[in-house]
Design an enzyme around this catalytic site. Structure first.
Site, PDB file in Angstrom:
ATOM      1  N   TYR A  97      39.043  12.804  12.393  1.00  0.00           N
ATOM      2  CA  TYR A  97      38.016  13.835  12.438  1.00  0.00           C
ATOM      3  C   TYR A  97      37.635  13.998  13.902  1.00  0.00           C
ATOM      4  O   TYR A  97      37.278  13.018  14.565  1.00  0.00           O
ATOM      5  CB  TYR A  97      36.784  13.427  11.623  1.00  0.00           C
ATOM      6  CG  TYR A  97      36.926  13.590  10.141  1.00  0.00           C
ATOM      7  CD1 TYR A  97      37.109  14.854   9.583  1.00  0.00           C
ATOM      8  CD2 TYR A  97      36.862  12.496   9.285  1.00  0.00           C
ATOM      9  CE1 TYR A  97      37.232  15.010   8.214  1.00  0.00           C
ATOM     10  CE2 TYR A  97      36.982  12.645   7.916  1.00  0.00           C
ATOM     11  CZ  TYR A  97      37.166  13.913   7.382  1.00  0.00           C
ATOM     12  OH  TYR A  97      37.292  14.069   6.031  1.00  0.00           O
ATOM     13  N   ASP A 125      40.445  21.068   7.902  1.00  0.00           N
ATOM     14  CA  ASP A 125      39.820  21.840   6.818  1.00  0.00           C
ATOM     15  C   ASP A 125      38.373  21.438   6.576  1.00  0.00           C
ATOM     16  O   ASP A 125      37.817  21.715   5.521  1.00  0.00           O
ATOM     17  CB  ASP A 125      40.624  21.685   5.521  1.00  0.00           C
ATOM     18  CG  ASP A 125      40.739  20.236   5.061  1.00  0.00           C
ATOM     19  OD1 ASP A 125      40.164  19.349   5.724  1.00  0.00           O
ATOM     20  OD2 ASP A 125      41.424  19.987   4.044  1.00  0.00           O
ATOM     21  N   HIS A 214      41.765  19.224   0.620  1.00  0.00           N
ATOM     22  CA  HIS A 214      40.840  18.110   0.818  1.00  0.00           C
ATOM     23  C   HIS A 214      40.397  17.523  -0.518  1.00  0.00           C
ATOM     24  O   HIS A 214      39.225  17.194  -0.718  1.00  0.00           O
ATOM     25  CB  HIS A 214      39.621  18.572   1.628  1.00  0.00           C
ATOM     26  CG  HIS A 214      39.025  17.495   2.493  1.00  0.00           C
ATOM     27  ND1 HIS A 214      39.191  17.461   3.856  1.00  0.00           N
ATOM     28  CD2 HIS A 214      38.275  16.410   2.189  1.00  0.00           C
ATOM     29  CE1 HIS A 214      38.560  16.412   4.354  1.00  0.00           C
ATOM     30  NE2 HIS A 214      37.986  15.762   3.353  1.00  0.00           N
TER      31      HIS A 214
END
Length: 355
Positions: A97, A125, A214
């Site tokens: 991330y 995403d 996700h």
């Protein structure tokens, strides 16, 4: 989330017979690494919510079965604890991330490369975490991920919100060049959801993509990874660029038949997360190893039944995927969704007693 699994039910096999399948080879190569079977342990957050040892349990089980593990940014264990649990020449990838502070991100990436990670999977995403209502109802009081150790977190809206405040919503295509400049690891974009973005990933010279929504936890009614794959590969083949990038899929994969369908449609491999979390939470390392063995046993059987002696033999002629694009309620009953997953209902202790 439900669609991720049920979409596989709309893809049908076209088995071939009278093929010598006495010896079946499940091994394959993903990002240059030879592995025993074409799945990897995909990144999932906060492993210690299910087991006191957390992600290192997955590391040890992955070694037992020669399976690649993707290390999550939001793990309960520290990155170094997970890497230290690696054995021999075991291969690990890093899921990233991207932090608003790019210097922090640079240090994470370069430390991962120095510790031997063989792939960088940048999650694309999640500029904002989706509305995860069950999670929001369960108040979160733990410290959270190791990466946020010592930082204040908003624990009023569940675990996902508490651990995600550092994620940079300004991440864009122009940032891929930055990552290519700071690491020699293959760069894979995790969370691509349409063929146009796969083509753009090729244009920016990404090494791979993960077709994924996700786990169904971000944009509700975004299509499943397997449907995106079925859309993508014919376009790449028509352009002659199908070998320019490695394609992975995650979301809803529960049986070896799901893995085989993805490979028939053109994926290099698939990511599996939730089943291994369930196995770990209930039975620890033994449970994860058993789950992996079940998938291996199923895959060997199903490879024989579809008429393929090796992963390289899997091809689009062995499946009919036309139905995957039909979004209706006419598909087979999905017992997994209807009887295993918990419905979102008001807990009994919150209901008012009748007078």
């Amino acid at each position: 989330m439900r669609e991720n699994h049920s979409a596989f039910h709309r893809i049908w096999f076209r088995p071939q017979v009278l093929v010598d399948v006495e010896h079946v080879d499940l091994s394959t190569t993903m990002l240059g690494t030879r592995c025993s079977i074409p799945f990897y342990v995909t990144a999932t957050a906060l492993g210690k919510l299910g087991h006191p040892e957390g992600e290192v349990v997955l590391t040890r089980a992955a070694h037992t079965h020669s399976v690649i593990q993707m290390i999550p940014t939001l793990a309960s264990c520290s990155f170094d604890e997970i890497v230290d649990a690696r054995q021999g020449d075991q291969v690990q990838w890093l899921q990233l991330y991207v932090n608003k502070d790019r210097e922090i991100t640079r240090k994470i990436v370069q430390h991962a490369e120095a510790r031997g990670c063989k792939g960088l999977f940048i999650t694309v995403d999640a500029p904002q975490l989706g509305r995860r209502e069950k999670d929001m109802r369960t108040k979160f009081t733990e410290q959270g991920s190791n990466v946020q150790s010592g930082q204040d977190t908003d624990n009023s809206q569940g675990a996902a919100r508490a651990i995600s405040s550092f994620i940079d919503p300004s991440l864009s295509w122009k940032d891929i060049a930055l990552f290519k400049s700071i690491t020699k690891m293959p760069i894979i974009l995790k969370g691509i959801q349409r063929v146009e973005d796969v083509i753009r990933a090729i244009d920016v010279q990404a090494d791979g993509v993960v077709l994924s929504n996700h786990g169904g936890r971000q944009l509700d009614t975004a299509r499943s990874g397997i449907e995106i794959l079925a859309e993508t590969m014919p376009v790449l083949r028509a352009r002659g660029v199908q070998d320019s990038i490695e394609i992975f899929v995650d979301g809803g994969i529960r049986r070896a038949t799901d893995i085989i369908k993805a490979l028939c449609l053109g994926a290099s491999g698939v990511g599996i997360g939730r089943p291994f979390l369930y196995a770990m939470s209930a039975y620890g390392q033994d449970g994860v190893e058993r789950a992996m063995q079940l998938l291996k046993d199923e895959m060997e059987m199903n490879m024989r039944l579809i008429g393929c002696a090796s992963v390289q033999d899997l091809n689009p002629s062995l499946v009919d995927a036309r139905g995957v694009f039909v979004h209706s309620n006419s598909t087979a009953v999905d017992s997994l969704s209807q009887t295993v997953y918990d419905p979102l209902v008001v807990p009994s202790q919150r209901t008012k007693p009748k007078l």
